[in-house]
Design a protein around this motif. Structure first.
Motif, PDB file in Angstrom:
ATOM      1  N   ARG A 109     -46.296  66.988  -0.971  1.00 25.62           N
ATOM      2  CA  ARG A 109     -45.375  65.849  -1.102  1.00 25.62           C
ATOM      3  C   ARG A 109     -44.374  66.100  -2.234  1.00 25.62           C
ATOM      4  O   ARG A 109     -43.214  65.725  -2.150  1.00 25.62           O
ATOM      5  CB  ARG A 109     -46.193  64.577  -1.358  1.00 25.62           C
ATOM      6  N   GLN A 110     -44.848  66.780  -3.281  1.00 20.25           N
ATOM      7  CA  GLN A 110     -43.972  67.103  -4.415  1.00 20.25           C
ATOM      8  C   GLN A 110     -42.789  67.970  -3.971  1.00 20.25           C
ATOM      9  O   GLN A 110     -41.691  67.831  -4.482  1.00 20.25           O
ATOM     10  CB  GLN A 110     -44.745  67.844  -5.520  1.00 20.25           C
ATOM     11  N   THR A 111     -43.059  68.860  -3.023  1.00 21.24           N
ATOM     12  CA  THR A 111     -41.982  69.743  -2.533  1.00 21.24           C
ATOM     13  C   THR A 111     -40.903  68.926  -1.821  1.00 21.24           C
ATOM     14  O   THR A 111     -39.709  69.123  -2.058  1.00 21.24           O
ATOM     15  CB  THR A 111     -42.569  70.825  -1.598  1.00 21.24           C
TER      16      THR A 111
ATOM     17  N   ARG B 131     -33.702  69.091  -6.761  1.00 19.94           N
ATOM     18  CA  ARG B 131     -34.225  70.050  -7.741  1.00 19.94           C
ATOM     19  C   ARG B 131     -34.599  71.373  -7.091  1.00 19.94           C
ATOM     20  O   ARG B 131     -34.735  72.383  -7.752  1.00 19.94           O
ATOM     21  CB  ARG B 131     -35.477  69.466  -8.416  1.00 19.94           C
ATOM     22  N   TYR B 132     -34.808  71.348  -5.796  1.00 20.50           N
ATOM     23  CA  TYR B 132     -35.257  72.557  -5.110  1.00 20.50           C
ATOM     24  C   TYR B 132     -34.520  72.716  -3.783  1.00 20.50           C
ATOM     25  O   TYR B 132     -34.390  71.758  -3.020  1.00 20.50           O
ATOM     26  CB  TYR B 132     -36.770  72.481  -4.873  1.00 20.50           C
ATOM     27  N   VAL B 133     -34.043  73.926  -3.536  1.00 20.38           N
ATOM     28  CA  VAL B 133     -33.381  74.238  -2.267  1.00 20.38           C
ATOM     29  C   VAL B 133     -34.404  74.937  -1.377  1.00 20.38           C
ATOM     30  O   VAL B 133     -34.938  75.984  -1.751  1.00 20.38           O
ATOM     31  CB  VAL B 133     -32.153  75.150  -2.490  1.00 20.38           C
TER      32      VAL B 133
ATOM     33  N   ILE C 111     -34.508  65.074  -4.327  1.00 18.28           N
ATOM     34  CA  ILE C 111     -33.751  64.802  -5.564  1.00 18.28           C
ATOM     35  C   ILE C 111     -32.862  65.990  -5.966  1.00 18.28           C
ATOM     36  O   ILE C 111     -32.206  65.955  -7.001  1.00 18.28           O
ATOM     37  CB  ILE C 111     -34.677  64.378  -6.741  1.00 18.28           C
TER      38      ILE C 111
ATOM     39  N   ASN D 179     -40.285  65.790  -2.279  1.00 18.17           N
ATOM     40  CA  ASN D 179     -39.613  64.999  -3.316  1.00 18.17           C
ATOM     41  C   ASN D 179     -38.597  65.856  -4.084  1.00 18.17           C
ATOM     42  O   ASN D 179     -37.471  65.412  -4.334  1.00 18.17           O
ATOM     43  CB  ASN D 179     -40.655  64.415  -4.271  1.00 18.17           C
ATOM     44  N   SER D 180     -38.994  67.080  -4.427  1.00 21.35           N
ATOM     45  CA  SER D 180     -38.086  67.977  -5.157  1.00 21.35           C
ATOM     46  C   SER D 180     -36.828  68.279  -4.342  1.00 21.35           C
ATOM     47  O   SER D 180     -35.741  68.392  -4.899  1.00 21.35           O
ATOM     48  CB  SER D 180     -38.787  69.296  -5.483  1.00 21.35           C
TER      49      SER D 180
END
Lengths: 138, 71
Positions: free
Chosen positions: B27-29, B37-39, B35, B31-32
């Motif tokens: 789930r963090q991925t 923060r991560y491509v 927002i 979310n990242s």
């Protein structure tokens, strides 16, 4: 298109890693108690194995973001570990002059690798922690 | 990189956790990614687009600054 498995060890290997570290610490204290020797190579050798198993085993939820964090942690840890190793060599091992005809002293590979792996592992868990913080604040 | 992931996810009435399970990431991925923060990788971007019944270029688009940076 099949995705390749990035990390060879399953997450259970983390337990083996912890056991290696505990074994290293225990052996270190036993050797100190019996022979009054600070055998850093003994503890760092086992620390290397333990930290490698912990860092390079897969996580419970292992995805590309986790791999990205591990890679990022390593890209910082390797140069940082190198700098620390150089500083230890320079300040604590009194390096021989280039023209002195003596070998240049250095900490063992086990110690250097332990420093790198400790930084990498710490940084990796910090990045994972940052993700959780971001998730809560979003 | 801009993305409309949150919007498309809401359109599909899906939580971050549900989407994460379907594309096999944490789930963090998700979310990242939302927002910015991560491509995601190409593979993950295609999987997300497939699950959300849309196209990758409808979900993700380049911004002006993306041409200057390496990542």
């Amino acid at each position: 298109m099949k995705e390749q498995r990035t990390f060879w060890y399953s997450s259970r290997f983390k337990i083996i890693g912890i056991l290696f570290i505990l074994w290293g610490i225990y052996s270190f204290f036993v050797k100190y108690r019996e022979h009054h020797l600070w055998d850093i190579n003994l503890v760092s050798g086992l620390l290397c194995w333990g930290l490698s198993f912990i860092l390079f085993s897969s996580e419970k939820t292992d995805d590309e973001r986790t791999h990205h964090h591990k890679f990022k942690a390593l890209t910082w840890a390797v140069p940082a570990g190198l700098i620390i190793t150089h500083l230890i060599n320079y300040f604590f091992l009194s390096p021989a002059e280039p023209d002195s005809g003596k070998y240049t002293p250095s900490v063992s590979a086990y110690v250097a690798l332990s420093i790198v792996l400790t930084i990498a592992l710490g940084l990796f868990y910090y990045l994972q922690y940052q993700d959780r913080i971001d998730e809560k604040s979003a | 990189m801009k993305n409309l992931l949150k919007l498309e996810r809401a359109r599909n009435n899906m939580t971050q956790a549900e989407l994460a399970t379907k594309v096999n990431v944490s789930r963090q991925t998700i979310n990242s990614i939302e927002i910015g923060r991560y491509v995601p990788s190409t593979m993950l971007a295609f999987k997300i687009a497939f699950v959300l019944d849309t196209k990758v270029d409808a979900l993700f688009s380049l911004e002006e600054g993306d041409w200057d940076s390496a990542n």
